[in-house]
Design a protein around this motif. Structure first.
Motif, mmCIF file in Angstrom:
data_model
loop_
_atom_site.group_PDB
_atom_site.id
_atom_site.type_symbol
_atom_site.label_atom_id
_atom_site.label_comp_id
_atom_site.label_asym_id
_atom_site.label_seq_id
_atom_site.Cartn_x
_atom_site.Cartn_y
_atom_site.Cartn_z
ATOM 1 N N ALA A 163 0.873 -1.173 0.000
ATOM 2 C CA ALA A 163 0.000 0.000 0.000
ATOM 3 C C ALA A 163 0.907 1.218 0.000
ATOM 4 O O ALA A 163 1.871 1.280 0.773
ATOM 5 N N VAL A 164 0.623 2.168 -0.892
ATOM 6 C CA VAL A 164 1.386 3.412 -0.965
ATOM 7 C C VAL A 164 0.538 4.506 -0.328
ATOM 8 O O VAL A 164 -0.649 4.644 -0.645
ATOM 9 N N HIS A 165 1.163 5.283 0.565
ATOM 10 C CA HIS A 165 0.465 6.358 1.268
ATOM 11 C C HIS A 165 1.005 7.698 0.771
ATOM 12 O O HIS A 165 2.128 8.076 1.105
ATOM 13 N N TYR A 166 0.221 8.411 -0.044
ATOM 14 C CA TYR A 166 0.644 9.726 -0.514
ATOM 15 C C TYR A 166 0.627 10.712 0.650
ATOM 16 O O TYR A 166 -0.207 10.599 1.555
ATOM 17 N N PRO A 167 1.498 11.734 0.623
ATOM 18 C CA PRO A 167 1.453 12.762 1.670
ATOM 19 C C PRO A 167 0.110 13.493 1.667
ATOM 20 O O PRO A 167 -0.474 13.737 0.608
ATOM 21 N N GLN A 168 -0.339 13.862 2.822
ATOM 22 C CA GLN A 168 -1.604 14.585 2.941
ATOM 23 C C GLN A 168 -1.534 15.939 2.245
ATOM 24 O O GLN A 168 -2.539 16.475 1.778
ATOM 25 N N SER A 169 -0.313 16.502 2.135
ATOM 26 C CA SER A 169 -0.133 17.817 1.529
ATOM 27 C C SER A 169 -0.206 17.798 0.004
ATOM 28 O O SER A 169 -0.282 18.849 -0.625
ATOM 29 N N TRP A 170 -0.194 16.619 -0.610
ATOM 30 C CA TRP A 170 -0.271 16.545 -2.069
ATOM 31 C C TRP A 170 -1.649 16.985 -2.557
ATOM 32 O O TRP A 170 -2.640 16.834 -1.828
ATOM 33 N N GLU A 177 7.031 12.819 1.971
ATOM 34 C CA GLU A 177 7.102 11.975 0.788
ATOM 35 C C GLU A 177 6.251 10.729 1.007
ATOM 36 O O GLU A 177 5.832 10.457 2.127
ATOM 37 N N PRO A 178 5.965 9.960 -0.053
ATOM 38 C CA PRO A 178 5.129 8.770 0.132
ATOM 39 C C PRO A 178 5.722 7.806 1.152
ATOM 40 O O PRO A 178 6.942 7.667 1.268
ATOM 41 N N ARG A 179 4.846 7.144 1.857
ATOM 42 C CA ARG A 179 5.224 6.082 2.791
ATOM 43 C C ARG A 179 4.607 4.778 2.294
ATOM 44 O O ARG A 179 3.703 4.781 1.457
ATOM 45 N N ARG A 185 -4.431 5.738 -7.452
ATOM 46 C CA ARG A 185 -5.091 7.021 -7.678
ATOM 47 C C ARG A 185 -4.016 7.974 -8.173
ATOM 48 O O ARG A 185 -3.051 8.272 -7.471
ATOM 49 N N VAL A 186 -4.139 8.418 -9.410
ATOM 50 C CA VAL A 186 -3.141 9.287 -10.021
ATOM 51 C C VAL A 186 -3.580 10.737 -9.878
ATOM 52 O O VAL A 186 -4.691 11.094 -10.241
ATOM 53 N N GLU A 187 -2.692 11.562 -9.351
ATOM 54 C CA GLU A 187 -2.932 12.995 -9.218
ATOM 55 C C GLU A 187 -1.881 13.729 -10.043
ATOM 56 O O GLU A 187 -0.753 13.928 -9.590
ATOM 57 N N PRO A 188 -2.193 14.133 -11.283
ATOM 58 C CA PRO A 188 -1.186 14.742 -12.153
ATOM 59 C C PRO A 188 -0.514 15.974 -11.567
ATOM 60 O O PRO A 188 0.620 16.282 -11.935
ATOM 61 N N LYS A 189 -1.180 16.675 -10.645
ATOM 62 C CA LYS A 189 -0.582 17.880 -10.076
ATOM 63 C C LYS A 189 0.368 17.568 -8.922
ATOM 64 O O LYS A 189 1.068 18.450 -8.440
ATOM 65 N N ALA A 190 0.379 16.328 -8.449
ATOM 66 C CA ALA A 190 1.278 15.953 -7.362
ATOM 67 C C ALA A 190 2.698 15.824 -7.897
ATOM 68 O O ALA A 190 2.910 15.456 -9.059
ATOM 69 N N PRO A 191 3.724 16.123 -7.084
ATOM 70 C CA PRO A 191 5.117 16.120 -7.552
ATOM 71 C C PRO A 191 5.552 14.801 -8.201
ATOM 72 O O PRO A 191 6.262 14.809 -9.198
ATOM 73 N N ALA A 192 5.122 13.675 -7.654
ATOM 74 C CA ALA A 192 5.564 12.380 -8.178
ATOM 75 C C ALA A 192 5.007 12.078 -9.554
ATOM 76 O O ALA A 192 5.528 11.217 -10.263
ATOM 77 N N PHE A 193 3.925 12.764 -9.954
ATOM 78 C CA PHE A 193 3.300 12.497 -11.240
ATOM 79 C C PHE A 193 3.577 13.602 -12.253
ATOM 80 O O PHE A 193 2.889 13.716 -13.257
ATOM 81 N N GLU A 194 4.593 14.409 -11.998
ATOM 82 C CA GLU A 194 4.936 15.488 -12.925
ATOM 83 C C GLU A 194 5.244 14.894 -14.308
ATOM 84 O O GLU A 194 5.972 13.925 -14.437
ATOM 85 N N GLY A 195 4.648 15.461 -15.333
ATOM 86 C CA GLY A 195 4.841 14.954 -16.684
ATOM 87 C C GLY A 195 3.806 13.935 -17.113
ATOM 88 O O GLY A 195 3.753 13.538 -18.266
#
Length: 200
Positions: free
Chosen positions: A58-65, A76-78, A180-190
């Motif tokens: 399970a990947v936990h995105y930061p709440q701030s994303w 960063e993700p946990r 769940r993909v969030e294009p505006k989150a840093p990890a999904f840049e591009g």
């Protein structure tokens, strides 16, 4: 093992049973290991290349994303993982006890807290062939995994959208990923051109 995972923002599952059936241990090429991992193998007898049967993350995105996440205040993700494997529980427990800063006994399961790269990794041996780990800051994440491991036929702990697909993908595929993909989150840049509308 995926049923034991906590809620998260992405899930990955891999079952290596099919690979073990097609490749005998004798056919595996020798692999060199870094000294620290080689010492781990010698002390525990566990080698993931030989002994790992299945793993679920399970990947936990930061709440701030953008869109939020289940990772709390982490920058960063946990990650939380559940492993099914062949291992010597006594040797592994002795190694974890030597390495841990502290040990919490929760529902008769020892949870070992190990410092690693500025974080705390919690590890628990849940049974003769199953173990779990999490570097989530909240200790209740690991306690929840222990709770689910103690319930027979426990329901999958992920969010509602994942529950709809879980049984189907688990039965049909030795490897699957749902995220769940969030294009505006840093990890999904591009990725914005690929996922212009994450809801689709």
């Amino acid at each position: 093992c995926a049923r034991l995972l906590p809620a998260g923002d992405a899930f990955l599952y891999a079952n290596f049973g099919w690979a073990r059936k097609t490749n005998s241990e004798a056919s595996l090429l020798p692999v060199s290991h870094d000294p620290e991992y080689e010492r781990f193998i010698q002390e525990t007898g566990f080698d993931y290349e030989r002994d790992l049967e299945a793993v679920a993350f399970a990947v936990h995105y930061p709440q701030s994303w953008p869109g939020g996440g289940t990772g709390g205040n982490a920058p960063e993700p946990r990650f939380s993982e559940v492993f099914m494997a062949r291992f010597d529980g006594t040797k592994c427990a002795a190694y974890l006890k030597r390495t841990a800063n502290s040990v919490e006994n929760y529902r008769s399961v020892d949870i070992y807290s190990i410092p690693l790269a500025g974080r705390t990794v919690r590890i628990a041996i849940l049974g003769v062939d199953i173990a779990a780990a999490s570097n989530h800051d909240d200790p209740n994440v690991m306690r929840g995994i222990v709770d689910r491991s103690r319930r027979l036929a426990s329901p999958f702990g992920g969010p509602a959208f994942l529950r709809r697909y879980y049984r189907r993908v688990q039965l049909a595929s030795p490897v699957w990923l749902i995220a769940r993909v969030e294009p505006k989150a840093p990890a999904f840049e591009g990725w914005s051109t690929i996922f212009s509308n994450p809801a689709n």
